[in-house]
Write a protein that holds these residues in place. Sequence first.
Motif, PDB file in Angstrom:
ATOM      1  N   ASP A 161       0.839  -1.199   0.000  1.00  0.00           N
ATOM      2  CA  ASP A 161       0.000   0.000   0.000  1.00  0.00           C
ATOM      3  C   ASP A 161       0.875   1.251   0.000  1.00  0.00           C
ATOM      4  O   ASP A 161       1.868   1.343   0.743  1.00  0.00           O
ATOM      5  CB  ASP A 161      -0.905   0.022   1.234  1.00  0.00           C
ATOM      6  CG  ASP A 161      -1.997  -1.040   1.176  1.00  0.00           C
ATOM      7  OD1 ASP A 161      -2.256  -1.557   0.070  1.00  0.00           O
ATOM      8  OD2 ASP A 161      -2.576  -1.345   2.237  1.00  0.00           O
ATOM      9  N   GLY A 162       0.507   2.202  -0.837  1.00  0.00           N
ATOM     10  CA  GLY A 162       1.246   3.445  -0.923  1.00  0.00           C
ATOM     11  C   GLY A 162       2.416   3.399  -1.882  1.00  0.00           C
ATOM     12  O   GLY A 162       3.089   4.412  -2.093  1.00  0.00           O
ATOM     13  N   TRP A 163       2.666   2.212  -2.436  1.00  0.00           N
ATOM     14  CA  TRP A 163       3.759   2.047  -3.392  1.00  0.00           C
ATOM     15  C   TRP A 163       3.172   1.832  -4.789  1.00  0.00           C
ATOM     16  O   TRP A 163       1.977   1.579  -4.950  1.00  0.00           O
ATOM     17  CB  TRP A 163       4.632   0.844  -3.004  1.00  0.00           C
ATOM     18  CG  TRP A 163       5.483   1.065  -1.793  1.00  0.00           C
ATOM     19  CD1 TRP A 163       5.091   1.561  -0.584  1.00  0.00           C
ATOM     20  CD2 TRP A 163       6.876   0.775  -1.664  1.00  0.00           C
ATOM     21  NE1 TRP A 163       6.143   1.596   0.297  1.00  0.00           N
ATOM     22  CE2 TRP A 163       7.257   1.129  -0.334  1.00  0.00           C
ATOM     23  CE3 TRP A 163       7.834   0.252  -2.529  1.00  0.00           C
ATOM     24  CZ2 TRP A 163       8.563   0.962   0.124  1.00  0.00           C
ATOM     25  CZ3 TRP A 163       9.139   0.089  -2.067  1.00  0.00           C
ATOM     26  CH2 TRP A 163       9.499   0.447  -0.764  1.00  0.00           C
ATOM     27  N   THR A 164       4.042   1.911  -5.779  1.00  0.00           N
ATOM     28  CA  THR A 164       3.650   1.676  -7.156  1.00  0.00           C
ATOM     29  C   THR A 164       4.826   1.053  -7.891  1.00  0.00           C
ATOM     30  O   THR A 164       5.906   0.900  -7.307  1.00  0.00           O
ATOM     31  CB  THR A 164       3.223   2.999  -7.828  1.00  0.00           C
ATOM     32  OG1 THR A 164       2.695   2.722  -9.127  1.00  0.00           O
ATOM     33  CG2 THR A 164       4.395   3.961  -7.949  1.00  0.00           C
ATOM     34  N   THR A 165       4.632   0.689  -9.127  1.00  0.00           N
ATOM     35  CA  THR A 165       5.738   0.139  -9.906  1.00  0.00           C
ATOM     36  C   THR A 165       6.093   1.090 -11.044  1.00  0.00           C
ATOM     37  O   THR A 165       5.252   1.826 -11.553  1.00  0.00           O
ATOM     38  CB  THR A 165       5.383  -1.243 -10.502  1.00  0.00           C
ATOM     39  OG1 THR A 165       4.210  -1.120 -11.307  1.00  0.00           O
ATOM     40  CG2 THR A 165       5.166  -2.259  -9.402  1.00  0.00           C
ATOM     41  N   VAL A 166       7.358   1.041 -11.417  1.00  0.00           N
ATOM     42  CA  VAL A 166       7.878   1.815 -12.534  1.00  0.00           C
ATOM     43  C   VAL A 166       8.515   0.846 -13.519  1.00  0.00           C
ATOM     44  O   VAL A 166       9.309  -0.026 -13.115  1.00  0.00           O
ATOM     45  CB  VAL A 166       8.925   2.844 -12.058  1.00  0.00           C
ATOM     46  CG1 VAL A 166       9.601   3.526 -13.244  1.00  0.00           C
ATOM     47  CG2 VAL A 166       8.265   3.877 -11.153  1.00  0.00           C
ATOM     48  N   THR A 167       8.162   0.978 -14.778  1.00  0.00           N
ATOM     49  CA  THR A 167       8.847   0.229 -15.827  1.00  0.00           C
ATOM     50  C   THR A 167      10.139   0.958 -16.149  1.00  0.00           C
ATOM     51  O   THR A 167      10.117   2.106 -16.607  1.00  0.00           O
ATOM     52  CB  THR A 167       7.969   0.127 -17.089  1.00  0.00           C
ATOM     53  OG1 THR A 167       6.751  -0.559 -16.748  1.00  0.00           O
ATOM     54  CG2 THR A 167       8.686  -0.638 -18.187  1.00  0.00           C
ATOM     55  N   VAL A 168      11.260   0.323 -15.869  1.00  0.00           N
ATOM     56  CA  VAL A 168      12.562   0.978 -15.966  1.00  0.00           C
ATOM     57  C   VAL A 168      12.989   1.101 -17.428  1.00  0.00           C
ATOM     58  O   VAL A 168      12.994   0.110 -18.173  1.00  0.00           O
ATOM     59  CB  VAL A 168      13.617   0.193 -15.169  1.00  0.00           C
ATOM     60  CG1 VAL A 168      15.004   0.821 -15.340  1.00  0.00           C
ATOM     61  CG2 VAL A 168      13.232   0.135 -13.688  1.00  0.00           C
ATOM     62  N   LYS A 169      13.340   2.306 -17.829  1.00  0.00           N
ATOM     63  CA  LYS A 169      13.891   2.554 -19.158  1.00  0.00           C
ATOM     64  C   LYS A 169      15.415   2.699 -19.101  1.00  0.00           C
ATOM     65  O   LYS A 169      16.118   2.295 -20.035  1.00  0.00           O
ATOM     66  CB  LYS A 169      13.274   3.818 -19.759  1.00  0.00           C
ATOM     67  CG  LYS A 169      11.802   3.694 -20.084  1.00  0.00           C
ATOM     68  CD  LYS A 169      11.567   2.675 -21.189  1.00  0.00           C
ATOM     69  CE  LYS A 169      10.119   2.641 -21.614  1.00  0.00           C
ATOM     70  NZ  LYS A 169       9.887   1.616 -22.677  1.00  0.00           N
ATOM     71  N   ALA A 170      15.914   3.284 -18.016  1.00  0.00           N
ATOM     72  CA  ALA A 170      17.356   3.449 -17.846  1.00  0.00           C
ATOM     73  C   ALA A 170      17.673   3.485 -16.363  1.00  0.00           C
ATOM     74  O   ALA A 170      16.880   3.976 -15.553  1.00  0.00           O
ATOM     75  CB  ALA A 170      17.839   4.728 -18.529  1.00  0.00           C
ATOM     76  N   ALA A 171      18.838   2.946 -16.005  1.00  0.00           N
ATOM     77  CA  ALA A 171      19.288   2.921 -14.614  1.00  0.00           C
ATOM     78  C   ALA A 171      20.790   3.159 -14.596  1.00  0.00           C
ATOM     79  O   ALA A 171      21.512   2.685 -15.479  1.00  0.00           O
ATOM     80  CB  ALA A 171      18.950   1.580 -13.954  1.00  0.00           C
TER      81      ALA A 171
END
Length: 322
Positions: free
Chosen positions: A30-40
């Motif tokens: 809860d309170g979190w989300t996901t990010v699809t990583v393009k660059a790191a």
Amino acid sequence: MFAITAARIDKDNPLDALGVGEHPDPVPPDGWTTVTVKAAALNHHDLFSLRGVGLSADKCPMVLGCDAAGLDEDGNPVIVHAVIGDADAGGGDETRDPRRSLLSEVHDGTFAEKVAVPRRNLIPKPDELSFEEAACLPTAWLTAYRMLFDKAGLEPGAPILVQGAGGGVTSALIRLAATSGYRVYATSRSETKRAKALELGAHEALESGARLPEKVDAVFDTVGAATWKHSLRALRPGGKIVTCGATSGDAPSAELTRVFFLQLQVIGSTMGSRDQLRRLVEFCARTGVRPEIDRVLPLARAAEGFRAMDQGDLFGKVVFTA
């Protein structure tokens, strides 16, 4: 999902502990989300993690990586702030929360196809910055931004020294300071890195330990034991050392007599707040200043980037693309 992990801890041969392959997809609480990583972007923190610094063996396998830019669940381009902490507990600054951590210490990091983060840790990525450029900002560039504009507290035109040109933080310091009108001296053992420091805007680049043409108002030291004596001797009376790391060791002689007699200040600095990251991103978008990127590699070839960092064979940031 495909990910780069610390499969285990190996203090002597950290690259042998690198894991490459499949890892469970993140499940955001809860309170979190996901990010699809393009660059790191790669940091020394990732190499230290393989040695067990800030990462315990019972947490392995742990997805490595602090920095990322990508797409949120609605497809919006975002940048990830790497500090997992409570700003309220830190008096408005997540980095002062005593329970804070960085991504890849307690929670899986960014060297993967997806990463889970608190929603409050996302800031919009402006169109002016590429995903690769944006991914360089949250750790090294944010650290440099806070050191220069917050901790040092100097006016433009002041002479400063950046020790050990070539790393992500030091190249950021040179570029940010030169663009803002500081007179920047930089040091390196490498002639090639000294030349690159001049390209970034340094006023003069000298061999490590060399006598400066003048005393400086502040020294920015990420090296520690190997440069500490030189840093102290480079300062004018009342000058400041701002330190954010100790890659050569953290137990130099304190030289307290020099510190108190010349009324020097030693100032520690760690990362930066989410608000400072937002301002840094705007600074880059408005001024055209961009991170120095040494190389861009697909995530599957991450070991090459780790090897280059371990050998000191880079100038600027290593970026992985998913």
